[in-house]
Every structure is written in C-alpha cells, then in structure tokens.
Design a protein around this motif. Sequence first.
Motif, PDB file in Angstrom:
ATOM      1  N   ILE A 167       0.844  -1.204   0.000  1.00 52.22           N
ATOM      2  CA  ILE A 167       0.000   0.000   0.000  1.00 52.22           C
ATOM      3  C   ILE A 167       0.877   1.251   0.000  1.00 52.22           C
ATOM      4  O   ILE A 167       0.665   2.181  -0.790  1.00 52.22           O
ATOM      5  CB  ILE A 167      -0.954  -0.004   1.221  1.00 52.22           C
ATOM      6  CG1 ILE A 167      -1.892  -1.211   1.181  1.00 52.22           C
ATOM      7  CG2 ILE A 167      -1.728   1.305   1.316  1.00 52.22           C
ATOM      8  CD1 ILE A 167      -2.876  -1.242   0.038  1.00 52.22           C
TER       9      ILE A 167
ATOM     10  N   MET B 129       2.533   2.161  -3.162  1.00 46.29           N
ATOM     11  CA  MET B 129       1.675   2.821  -4.157  1.00 46.29           C
ATOM     12  C   MET B 129       1.452   4.285  -3.810  1.00 46.29           C
ATOM     13  O   MET B 129       0.616   4.960  -4.429  1.00 46.29           O
ATOM     14  CB  MET B 129       0.334   2.076  -4.273  1.00 46.29           C
ATOM     15  CG  MET B 129       0.457   0.755  -5.006  1.00 46.29           C
ATOM     16  SD  MET B 129      -1.145  -0.089  -5.222  1.00 46.29           S
ATOM     17  CE  MET B 129      -1.268  -0.972  -3.681  1.00 46.29           C
TER      18      MET B 129
ATOM     19  N   ASP C 237      -6.103  -8.250  11.336  1.00 46.59           N
ATOM     20  CA  ASP C 237      -5.597  -9.496  10.767  1.00 46.59           C
ATOM     21  C   ASP C 237      -5.406 -10.574  11.830  1.00 46.59           C
ATOM     22  O   ASP C 237      -5.579 -11.763  11.558  1.00 46.59           O
ATOM     23  CB  ASP C 237      -4.286  -9.243  10.009  1.00 46.59           C
ATOM     24  CG  ASP C 237      -4.522  -8.721   8.595  1.00 46.59           C
ATOM     25  OD1 ASP C 237      -5.680  -8.764   8.138  1.00 46.59           O
ATOM     26  OD2 ASP C 237      -3.552  -8.271   7.956  1.00 46.59           O
TER      27      ASP C 237
ATOM     28  N   ARG D  83      -2.130  -7.597  -8.205  1.00 45.86           N
ATOM     29  CA  ARG D  83      -3.223  -6.662  -7.952  1.00 45.86           C
ATOM     30  C   ARG D  83      -2.759  -5.207  -7.908  1.00 45.86           C
ATOM     31  O   ARG D  83      -3.507  -4.309  -8.289  1.00 45.86           O
ATOM     32  CB  ARG D  83      -3.961  -7.039  -6.663  1.00 45.86           C
ATOM     33  CG  ARG D  83      -3.148  -6.940  -5.373  1.00 45.86           C
ATOM     34  CD  ARG D  83      -3.883  -7.634  -4.239  1.00 45.86           C
ATOM     35  NE  ARG D  83      -3.262  -7.373  -2.942  1.00 45.86           N
ATOM     36  CZ  ARG D  83      -3.487  -8.115  -1.853  1.00 45.86           C
ATOM     37  NH1 ARG D  83      -4.296  -9.166  -1.921  1.00 45.86           N
ATOM     38  NH2 ARG D  83      -2.928  -7.824  -0.695  1.00 45.86           N
ATOM     39  N   GLU D  84      -1.535  -4.990  -7.448  1.00 47.81           N
ATOM     40  CA  GLU D  84      -1.029  -3.609  -7.360  1.00 47.81           C
ATOM     41  C   GLU D  84      -0.931  -2.956  -8.738  1.00 47.81           C
ATOM     42  O   GLU D  84      -0.954  -1.722  -8.852  1.00 47.81           O
ATOM     43  CB  GLU D  84       0.336  -3.580  -6.667  1.00 47.81           C
ATOM     44  CG  GLU D  84       0.298  -3.980  -5.193  1.00 47.81           C
ATOM     45  CD  GLU D  84       0.223  -5.484  -4.950  1.00 47.81           C
ATOM     46  OE1 GLU D  84       0.453  -6.261  -5.918  1.00 47.81           O
ATOM     47  OE2 GLU D  84      -0.073  -5.898  -3.825  1.00 47.81           O
TER      48      GLU D  84
ATOM     49  N   PRO E 174      -6.069  -1.894  -5.554  1.00 45.62           N
ATOM     50  CA  PRO E 174      -6.349  -2.487  -4.246  1.00 45.62           C
ATOM     51  C   PRO E 174      -6.133  -1.529  -3.076  1.00 45.62           C
ATOM     52  O   PRO E 174      -6.102  -1.979  -1.931  1.00 45.62           O
ATOM     53  CB  PRO E 174      -5.339  -3.627  -4.195  1.00 45.62           C
ATOM     54  CG  PRO E 174      -4.141  -3.052  -4.893  1.00 45.62           C
ATOM     55  CD  PRO E 174      -4.669  -2.126  -5.962  1.00 45.62           C
ATOM     56  N   LEU E 175      -5.978  -0.255  -3.354  1.00 47.05           N
ATOM     57  CA  LEU E 175      -5.801   0.707  -2.269  1.00 47.05           C
ATOM     58  C   LEU E 175      -7.088   0.875  -1.466  1.00 47.05           C
ATOM     59  O   LEU E 175      -7.047   1.193  -0.280  1.00 47.05           O
ATOM     60  CB  LEU E 175      -5.391   2.077  -2.834  1.00 47.05           C
ATOM     61  CG  LEU E 175      -3.949   2.202  -3.326  1.00 47.05           C
ATOM     62  CD1 LEU E 175      -3.755   3.511  -4.078  1.00 47.05           C
ATOM     63  CD2 LEU E 175      -2.993   2.124  -2.148  1.00 47.05           C
TER      64      LEU E 175
ATOM     65  N   ASP F 129      -9.360 -10.158   1.752  1.00 44.20           N
ATOM     66  CA  ASP F 129      -8.879 -11.234   0.888  1.00 44.20           C
ATOM     67  C   ASP F 129      -9.609 -12.539   1.239  1.00 44.20           C
ATOM     68  O   ASP F 129     -10.283 -12.638   2.261  1.00 44.20           O
ATOM     69  CB  ASP F 129      -7.359 -11.394   1.064  1.00 44.20           C
ATOM     70  CG  ASP F 129      -6.685 -11.855  -0.226  1.00 44.20           C
ATOM     71  OD1 ASP F 129      -7.389 -12.398  -1.107  1.00 44.20           O
ATOM     72  OD2 ASP F 129      -5.464 -11.669  -0.348  1.00 44.20           O
TER      73      ASP F 129
ATOM     74  N   ARG G  99      -6.522  -8.363   5.503  1.00 39.49           N
ATOM     75  CA  ARG G  99      -6.851  -7.036   4.988  1.00 39.49           C
ATOM     76  C   ARG G  99      -6.031  -6.783   3.727  1.00 39.49           C
ATOM     77  O   ARG G  99      -4.806  -6.877   3.753  1.00 39.49           O
ATOM     78  CB  ARG G  99      -6.517  -5.953   6.018  1.00 39.49           C
ATOM     79  CG  ARG G  99      -7.214  -6.091   7.359  1.00 39.49           C
ATOM     80  CD  ARG G  99      -8.709  -5.934   7.297  1.00 39.49           C
ATOM     81  NE  ARG G  99      -9.136  -4.679   6.717  1.00 39.49           N
ATOM     82  CZ  ARG G  99     -10.369  -4.212   6.792  1.00 39.49           C
ATOM     83  NH1 ARG G  99     -11.305  -4.902   7.399  1.00 39.49           N
ATOM     84  NH2 ARG G  99     -10.675  -3.059   6.241  1.00 39.49           N
ATOM     85  N   VAL G 100      -6.715  -6.493   2.631  1.00 39.54           N
ATOM     86  CA  VAL G 100      -6.018  -6.098   1.407  1.00 39.54           C
ATOM     87  C   VAL G 100      -5.491  -4.680   1.572  1.00 39.54           C
ATOM     88  O   VAL G 100      -4.378  -4.354   1.154  1.00 39.54           O
ATOM     89  CB  VAL G 100      -6.974  -6.179   0.196  1.00 39.54           C
ATOM     90  CG1 VAL G 100      -6.326  -5.605  -1.055  1.00 39.54           C
ATOM     91  CG2 VAL G 100      -7.401  -7.623  -0.031  1.00 39.54           C
ATOM     92  N   SER G 101      -6.307  -3.845   2.196  1.00 38.62           N
ATOM     93  CA  SER G 101      -5.949  -2.448   2.431  1.00 38.62           C
ATOM     94  C   SER G 101      -6.668  -1.979   3.681  1.00 38.62           C
ATOM     95  O   SER G 101      -7.766  -2.445   3.982  1.00 38.62           O
ATOM     96  CB  SER G 101      -6.367  -1.579   1.242  1.00 38.62           C
ATOM     97  OG  SER G 101      -6.261  -0.207   1.576  1.00 38.62           O
ATOM     98  N   PRO G 102      -6.073  -1.029   4.398  1.00 34.72           N
ATOM     99  CA  PRO G 102      -6.801  -0.466   5.536  1.00 34.72           C
ATOM    100  C   PRO G 102      -7.870   0.536   5.123  1.00 34.72           C
ATOM    101  O   PRO G 102      -8.626   0.997   5.966  1.00 34.72           O
ATOM    102  CB  PRO G 102      -5.706   0.219   6.350  1.00 34.72           C
ATOM    103  CG  PRO G 102      -4.530   0.346   5.485  1.00 34.72           C
ATOM    104  CD  PRO G 102      -4.711  -0.518   4.279  1.00 34.72           C
ATOM    105  N   PHE G 103      -7.935   0.858   3.836  1.00 31.44           N
ATOM    106  CA  PHE G 103      -8.792   1.963   3.389  1.00 31.44           C
ATOM    107  C   PHE G 103     -10.060   1.465   2.690  1.00 31.44           C
ATOM    108  O   PHE G 103      -9.990   0.627   1.799  1.00 31.44           O
ATOM    109  CB  PHE G 103      -8.024   2.870   2.426  1.00 31.44           C
ATOM    110  CG  PHE G 103      -6.766   3.436   3.031  1.00 31.44           C
ATOM    111  CD1 PHE G 103      -6.823   4.432   4.002  1.00 31.44           C
ATOM    112  CD2 PHE G 103      -5.522   2.947   2.644  1.00 31.44           C
ATOM    113  CE1 PHE G 103      -5.664   4.933   4.567  1.00 31.44           C
ATOM    114  CE2 PHE G 103      -4.356   3.446   3.203  1.00 31.44           C
ATOM    115  CZ  PHE G 103      -4.421   4.434   4.172  1.00 31.44           C
TER     116      PHE G 103
ATOM    117  N   LEU H 262     -10.674   6.741  -0.271  1.00 35.78           N
ATOM    118  CA  LEU H 262      -9.542   7.677  -0.275  1.00 35.78           C
ATOM    119  C   LEU H 262      -9.881   8.836  -1.214  1.00 35.78           C
ATOM    120  O   LEU H 262     -10.607   8.645  -2.198  1.00 35.78           O
ATOM    121  CB  LEU H 262      -8.262   7.000  -0.789  1.00 35.78           C
ATOM    122  CG  LEU H 262      -7.469   6.117   0.183  1.00 35.78           C
ATOM    123  CD1 LEU H 262      -6.352   5.407  -0.570  1.00 35.78           C
ATOM    124  CD2 LEU H 262      -6.899   6.937   1.347  1.00 35.78           C
TER     125      LEU H 262
END
Lengths: 155, 355
Positions: A38, A41, A57, B157-158, B238-239, B245, B250-254, B257
């Motif tokens: 993250i 990015m 998690d 995914r990124e 994936p942000l 998943d 967690r894929v992202s905490p968001f 945005l």
Amino acid sequence: MPLKSVFRPPIVGAFLAAAAVATVLATVVQTQFNLAQITAMGVDVPVALRLRTTGQDLLGFSRTMAPIALCILLLALPVATWIARRHGHRYLWCSLAGGLGFYAAIAAVDALAPMPTLIAATRGSLGMLSMALAMAVGGAVFAFATRRLGNGVAS
Amino acid sequence: MSATAATAAPSTSYRVETIAEGLDRPWSIAFLPDGRALVSESPGRLRLVVDGALQPTPVAGLPSGLYLDKHDGPMDIAVDPRFNENGFIYLSHAYGTDAANNIRVIRARLTGNRVEDVRTLFEALPLKRTRSNAGGRLAFLSDETLLLTIGDAFIQREQAQNPANHLGKTLRLTRDGKAPPDNPFVGKAGTTPEIYTLGHRNAQGITVVDGVAWISEHGARGGDELNRLKSGANYGWPLVTQGVDYTWARVSPFTGLPGMEPPVVNWTPSIAPAGLMHYTGTMFPAWRGDFLVPMLAGKRVQRVRIGADGAVSQEVLFADLDARIRDMRQAPDGALWLLTAGRGARLLRVVPAAP
C-alpha cells in the motif's frame, strides 16, 4: 514413540504454544508486507492505522493461518523430533520443520487451490521467507518447551 | 452504498423457456440488428440462434488455434453499432499460454453463418502467468468506441494502480483497436494510451446507459462493486476496498480515499457478479430502468434500482433456476435471455407468466 507418550499434557501444551506463536508472528508479518504494498503505491499508513490493521488481521487472517500452522507443525515436528533423537540439534530440526513445512504447504496449496496464490504476502520471496521464519520460531518454541521432557522428545 | 437484498417473492411473475441445452462453457450472448443472436462457447465456437432455435452448425471461419484450451475461448461478443453497414463483430478471448497470457480482441465480418476478414485488433499486456481475474467484457459506447475490461491477474493486484500497463483497467479502443486521441492518458509519460479507467480488480459485467458505461466487478471476500465509469477515474483497487482477501487478510486499511471513485453499490458479502445489463424493454414494465446482475456463486440475478436520489433498492430474481448464471441480455422483444455456466449449460428465455 508410543502414542500415549506423544499426547502427554506437556507435549500437547508445547505444541499448542508453538502453533500459537507461529500463527501470531506469521500473521503480523503478512500484514506488514501487505501494508508495504500500500505504501509503495504512494499512500501513507499512519502507525495507529498500521496497528489497527494488524489487530484486524490477528482476528481475521489468523482464521486461515492457525489451521495452516497446526497442520504443518503436526506433520513436521514429529519428524524433526525423530531426527533429533538420532542426530541432536533439536532446535535446528524443529525450526526447519516449521520453516520448510511452510514452504511446502504454500507450494502445495497454491498448486491445488483455485486461486494462484492463497496468501498475498508470499507472492515475493522476501515475504515467503519472512513468514517461513515466523513458522521456524514456532518450531523453536516447541523445542524449547519440550527441552526437559524424556521419552525421546528431548535430545 | 452497501446493500443486501432481501429474498422475497419476485415483484413480477415470470416463466422460463429453454432455447438450448448442452452448451459448452458459454460466455456471452449478443443480439444482431436483425433479431438473430450469437452465443460464444469456450472451445472456440460461435453459435447462431435464429428464430429462437440454436443452429446445429457453429459459425464457420473462426481460425483454429486462437484460443487457450481450458476456458475463456471466445469470451465476450460485441456487435458493431454500424453492423448493418459493415457486418463487424468483435470477440475478446485469452491468447498466449497458461504461463503467459492476456486478452486479445479480434474483429470479423459476419456473413450468414460464417465469419470472414478475421483480424487481430488489440492485445493486452503484460503477459501474465495465471488465468485468474482476466476480465474480458466488451461494450460499445455511444461514440462508437469500444470498451474492454482487463482484470488484475490476481497475483499482480497492485498493477491495477499502475497506468503503464493494462492490468486492472478498462480500455477504450477505436474500431481498429487503437487508442482514441481523446483517451484520458494519451500523451502522458509513463502511461498506456488505451486506458479509460483504472483501479479495477476483475470486471466481468459492462453495459452502457445513456452514453455512460457501468461495470460490475468481483471483489475478493466481499467488496463486489457496481461502478459508474468516468473517463480517467481511479476506482481504487487495491488501495480501496470494502472487502478482505479470501484468507480474511486485509487487502488495504482503506475503504475510501480522496481521488478514488466509490462504488455506486457495494456487495459485501460477495455476490460474484458475472455480467451486467440494463433493462429497457416493455415485457417487464416493473423492471424498466433497472440493472440486472447475473451471479455465478449466488445462483441468481440481482435486480438493482438506483433512485433519482441515489438510493439503492435490490431484489433477488431467478433463484428458482438454481444455476450459476454467466450472462444475461435483453432480447429485441424485451424478453430476458440467460446463459448458465459450465459444461452442459443452457440458454434460457424469461418472459412474463401468462396472465
């Protein structure tokens, strides 16, 4: 070794402690790798959010990680213990059992499961190695917890 | 907006007729201006449906060896808005090998029960080592440019946030497979000119309503979305996701945005949207103006109404079919055609129940 000696409470306790440590460490590690993606990015993840995500998690991903850790250690630790009885180096063999067991398990799952990678953090070799090390620590915990037990568990 | 549909008696009674059975992993239905329909099958076949009857002989002239051999043979079909003048149809399919593949768009001229002048228009890059999350849906915008969805390849995914390649994007192409000069990233360094929108996981449904494209896309565990596309917009994956998943990681905490487009509808838990259509017919007046979303895992169709104030109401339809549904289209007479998934799949026609 006889079954009843394997399932003595101290050994079961050591095994569960090893699985718990491996699960917690591996979960925390995988969270940091996903968060690194993250931030790579260009989005900042403040410390509080990092801690919260890690906590999420530990509640969520651990549902996947705990069975994996239990299965790996259940299969690999008896083998490691058996080797250690003959050759010594119990910490080494138990750690290898956790680490190599993780590699083997992920390779098998990724080959068989519908999705190409079960755990996103293992897509890169550094993530895979870090999670394997977490599993190795779990193996070492078992070696430590059983260091004074007889009946072939201790070296 | 998150919504969970209640299961209740359908708002409109209907009857289901079987047009065809025994289809092999079909993917798409497309109606021609003259009322005939095309159905794609994964082993590299196109089938014509004429006067409600599946033609026994597949459309001739498609090159052999175009398609990978497991699934995703011909995937989606788009019919040129000027079909009556040029006879063009467009097909998306996976090209390459299991170890290095992506989506290709080919164009062909349909004449009777055969295609001619088959040519490759576009090949998405980079080549990837998995078949998962391929995307592959096609739709024409009202300006006669062609949209194509490309998935994030699951393990990359990124890349959905990387404007330098096609993964996790919707692409906008000319009839000849080129980037139109008014695409949002044309002329920008480090970008790919075909990109129309970015930040997608795996859009397998696309439809155009009043000149605006809408897509349905698969999240992982939750986070399935209905999105209204705006040229150049970033949809966040994936942000940003409201799902997690498959492993519950967690894929992202968001979940949102700045600068990222939120979904119009978020489906958590997942419904696995396999397609998307917008109903404009007269056969089911109660559903006019609604989106219909066929589902694979859900084995039903989600009817989605978006009110003028943005309020979303939903209804579950066709659960009685107990079938994974791959695609769904509106026939010229206003009936609904449904395509079930897998081997031995069926092509179904849904009409109002007799009064």
